[in-house]
Design a protein around this motif. Structure first.
Motif, PDB file in Angstrom:
ATOM      1  N   GLN A  20       0.835  -1.209   0.000  1.00 25.23           N
ATOM      2  CA  GLN A  20       0.000   0.000   0.000  1.00 25.23           C
ATOM      3  C   GLN A  20       0.866   1.254   0.000  1.00 25.23           C
ATOM      4  OE1 GLN A  20      -3.130   0.225   2.972  1.00 25.23           O
ATOM      5  NE2 GLN A  20      -3.409  -1.986   2.909  1.00 25.23           N
ATOM      6  N   LYS A  21       1.874   1.263   0.847  1.00 25.31           N
ATOM      7  CA  LYS A  21       2.746   2.434   0.944  1.00 25.31           C
ATOM      8  C   LYS A  21       3.491   2.683  -0.360  1.00 25.31           C
ATOM      9  CE  LYS A  21       6.562   4.419   3.614  1.00 25.31           C
ATOM     10  NZ  LYS A  21       7.523   4.217   4.735  1.00 25.31           N
ATOM     11  N   TYR A  58       1.484   8.866  -6.314  1.00 28.37           N
ATOM     12  CA  TYR A  58       1.671  10.289  -6.022  1.00 28.37           C
ATOM     13  C   TYR A  58       2.771  10.891  -6.895  1.00 28.37           C
ATOM     14  CZ  TYR A  58       2.639  14.602  -3.497  1.00 28.37           C
ATOM     15  OH  TYR A  58       2.838  15.918  -3.178  1.00 28.37           O
ATOM     16  N   GLU A  82      -8.678   3.355   0.985  1.00 23.33           N
ATOM     17  CA  GLU A  82      -8.923   3.207  -0.448  1.00 23.33           C
ATOM     18  C   GLU A  82      -8.020   2.141  -1.055  1.00 23.33           C
ATOM     19  OE1 GLU A  82     -10.212   7.927  -1.043  1.00 23.33           O
ATOM     20  OE2 GLU A  82      -8.168   7.229  -1.509  1.00 23.33           O
ATOM     21  N   LEU A  83      -6.761   2.142  -0.661  1.00 21.03           N
ATOM     22  CA  LEU A  83      -5.820   1.169  -1.207  1.00 21.03           C
ATOM     23  C   LEU A  83      -6.109  -0.239  -0.689  1.00 21.03           C
ATOM     24  CD1 LEU A  83      -2.502   3.191  -1.181  1.00 21.03           C
ATOM     25  CD2 LEU A  83      -3.693   2.290  -3.173  1.00 21.03           C
ATOM     26  N   ARG A 117      -2.668  11.142  -3.923  1.00 22.28           N
ATOM     27  CA  ARG A 117      -2.253  10.026  -3.059  1.00 22.28           C
ATOM     28  C   ARG A 117      -3.474   9.324  -2.465  1.00 22.28           C
ATOM     29  NH1 ARG A 117       2.691   9.674  -0.483  1.00 22.28           N
ATOM     30  NH2 ARG A 117       2.990  11.929  -0.653  1.00 22.28           N
ATOM     31  N   PRO A 118      -3.834   8.133  -2.943  1.00 22.69           N
ATOM     32  CA  PRO A 118      -4.938   7.383  -2.340  1.00 22.69           C
ATOM     33  C   PRO A 118      -4.634   7.080  -0.880  1.00 22.69           C
ATOM     34  CG  PRO A 118      -4.274   6.428  -4.441  1.00 22.69           C
ATOM     35  CD  PRO A 118      -3.215   7.417  -4.071  1.00 22.69           C
ATOM     36  N   ASN A 119      -5.671   7.103  -0.024  1.00 24.26           N
ATOM     37  CA  ASN A 119      -5.418   6.841   1.387  1.00 24.26           C
ATOM     38  C   ASN A 119      -5.414   5.340   1.670  1.00 24.26           C
ATOM     39  OD1 ASN A 119      -8.129   5.922   1.858  1.00 24.26           O
ATOM     40  ND2 ASN A 119      -8.803   8.053   2.031  1.00 24.26           N
ATOM     41  N   THR A 120      -5.108   4.983   2.916  1.00 21.35           N
ATOM     42  CA  THR A 120      -4.956   3.578   3.291  1.00 21.35           C
ATOM     43  C   THR A 120      -6.225   2.782   3.066  1.00 21.35           C
ATOM     44  OG1 THR A 120      -3.286   4.155   4.941  1.00 21.35           O
ATOM     45  CG2 THR A 120      -4.367   2.023   5.191  1.00 21.35           C
ATOM     46  N   ALA A 169       1.048   3.880  -3.068  1.00 22.79           N
ATOM     47  CA  ALA A 169       0.647   5.268  -2.819  1.00 22.79           C
ATOM     48  C   ALA A 169       1.748   6.248  -3.209  1.00 22.79           C
ATOM     49  CB  ALA A 169       0.276   5.451  -1.351  1.00 22.79           C
ATOM     50  N   GLU A 170       2.978   5.910  -2.852  1.00 23.57           N
ATOM     51  CA  GLU A 170       4.117   6.788  -3.161  1.00 23.57           C
ATOM     52  C   GLU A 170       4.321   6.927  -4.673  1.00 23.57           C
ATOM     53  OE1 GLU A 170       5.968   8.678  -1.223  1.00 23.57           O
ATOM     54  OE2 GLU A 170       4.877   8.044   0.569  1.00 23.57           O
TER      55      GLU A 170
END
Length: 326
Positions: free
Chosen positions: A255-256, A263, A274-275, A269-272, A259-260
């Motif tokens: 997820q991290k 972005y 959402e991911l 940046r999708p949030n946690t 997201a990175e």
């Protein structure tokens, strides 16, 4: 001179051999979308897993929004490999673009969502509405047309009353907010993002097609590049497999990384939450469901995006990735 000649010939032979040429490759240009269906590519890039395998070969990553852009880049010789949907890959192959599918990347991972004030509750409710897809001829476009036909509807370009509107997935949330479209069949995480902003889930990833067991993303390589640089392609596939293993082993880490990289590509940046939802709807895998690929090829032809279906035996070659995955 007589003593040195054999050495010179041997040296020339080594220099001209495919293996030596592969060792001299300085760069691999890789195309990726900012979508969870491209999670293997996103994680492989962001975590450095692909670059680590490539060693001294520099990985140059290029962000694309849809398959049409990928096909243009391949045709222009601007990229060497890419993560892309099977639809654009098939269409490019049948137009003579020198590409081959070397691995799968994801199954499912797309949903149909409706704007919260659109009044759409099911597929039949799309009648007279505007529905966004990433681009014409994309996997999502063909999937949408298939759903419409199953429910007695047709797109406007087929004589029906459902308008299909091409919009880059990352821009669909804004299109919903400004009421440009009423619904969207889109890859994750953008479906989950729109849901978090109030959109209604109309059809989940399992209802789109084949209970979710359909190939959404593949890893494609330029055949000329592959022939000249077999070792580089092998390393790319190993990095691809390493990224898939990482995703399966660490949901939070994946997820991290996703997201990175999204972005870095889009500034969004999708949030946690959402991911997490997006990944739960996507099956990251190197394998390909050839049955659904063949069905998709037929749907692609029925929709008018191709006059024929491709020879999958020539388009798809999973032998190398299978050997590496053992």
């Amino acid at each position: 001179m007589k003593l040195r000649l054999p050495l010179t010939l041997a040296a020339l032979t080594a220099l001209l051999s495919p293996a030596a040429h592969a060792q001299q490759t300085k760069e691999l240009r890789l195309g990726v979308f900012p979508n969870v269906t491209h999670a293997a590519g996103l994680v492989g890039v962001q975590r450095g897993l692909i670059q680590k395998e490539l060693g001294g070969t520099r990985l140059t990553v290029k962000e694309f929004a849809n398959g049409s852009q990928i096909n243009e880049a391949f045709a222009a010789g601007a990229i060497d490999a890419a993560y892309v949907g099977p639809g654009p890959a098939m269409n490019a192959f049948m137009r003579g673009v020198p590409i081959q599918i070397y691995a799968g990347a994801a199954n499912a991972g797309a949903v149909l969502v409706g704007r919260k004030d659109s009044g759409i509750r099911n597929v039949k409710g799309l009648a007279g509405k505007k529905v966004a897809v990433p681009t014409r001829g994309s996997t999502q476009d063909i999937s949408l047309r298939h759903l419409l036909h199953q429910n007695g509807l047709k797109a406007s370009d087929e004589g029906g009353n459902v308008s299909i509107v091409p919009i880059d997935p990352a821009n669909m949330p804004a299109a919903f907010a400004s009421k440009q479209v009423d619904a969207a069949l889109v890859q994750e995480p953008w479906g989950a993002v729109m849901e978090s902003q109030g959109a209604k889930l109309i059809v989940n990833e399992k209802g789109i097609w084949e209970g979710g067991n359909y190939t959404t993303t593949v890893l494609v390589v330029n055949t000329k590049f592959a022939q000249a640089n077999p070792d580089t392609v092998k390393k790319l596939l190993q990095g691809h497999l390493n990224a898939i293993a990482y995703i399966k082993g660490s949901n939070a880490g994946a997820q991290k990384a996703i997201a990175e990289q999204i972005y870095a590509f889009t500034g969004k940046r999708p949030n946690t939450a959402e991911l997490f939802k997006a990944l739960s709807r996507t099956r990251v895998t190197w394998d390909i469901n050839l049955k659904t690929l063949a069905e998709y090829a037929q749907l692609n032809r029925e929709a008018g995006f191709a006059r024929d279906v491709p020879d999958l035996g020539k388009l798809v070659d999973l032998s190398l990735v299978r050997s590496l995955a053992k």
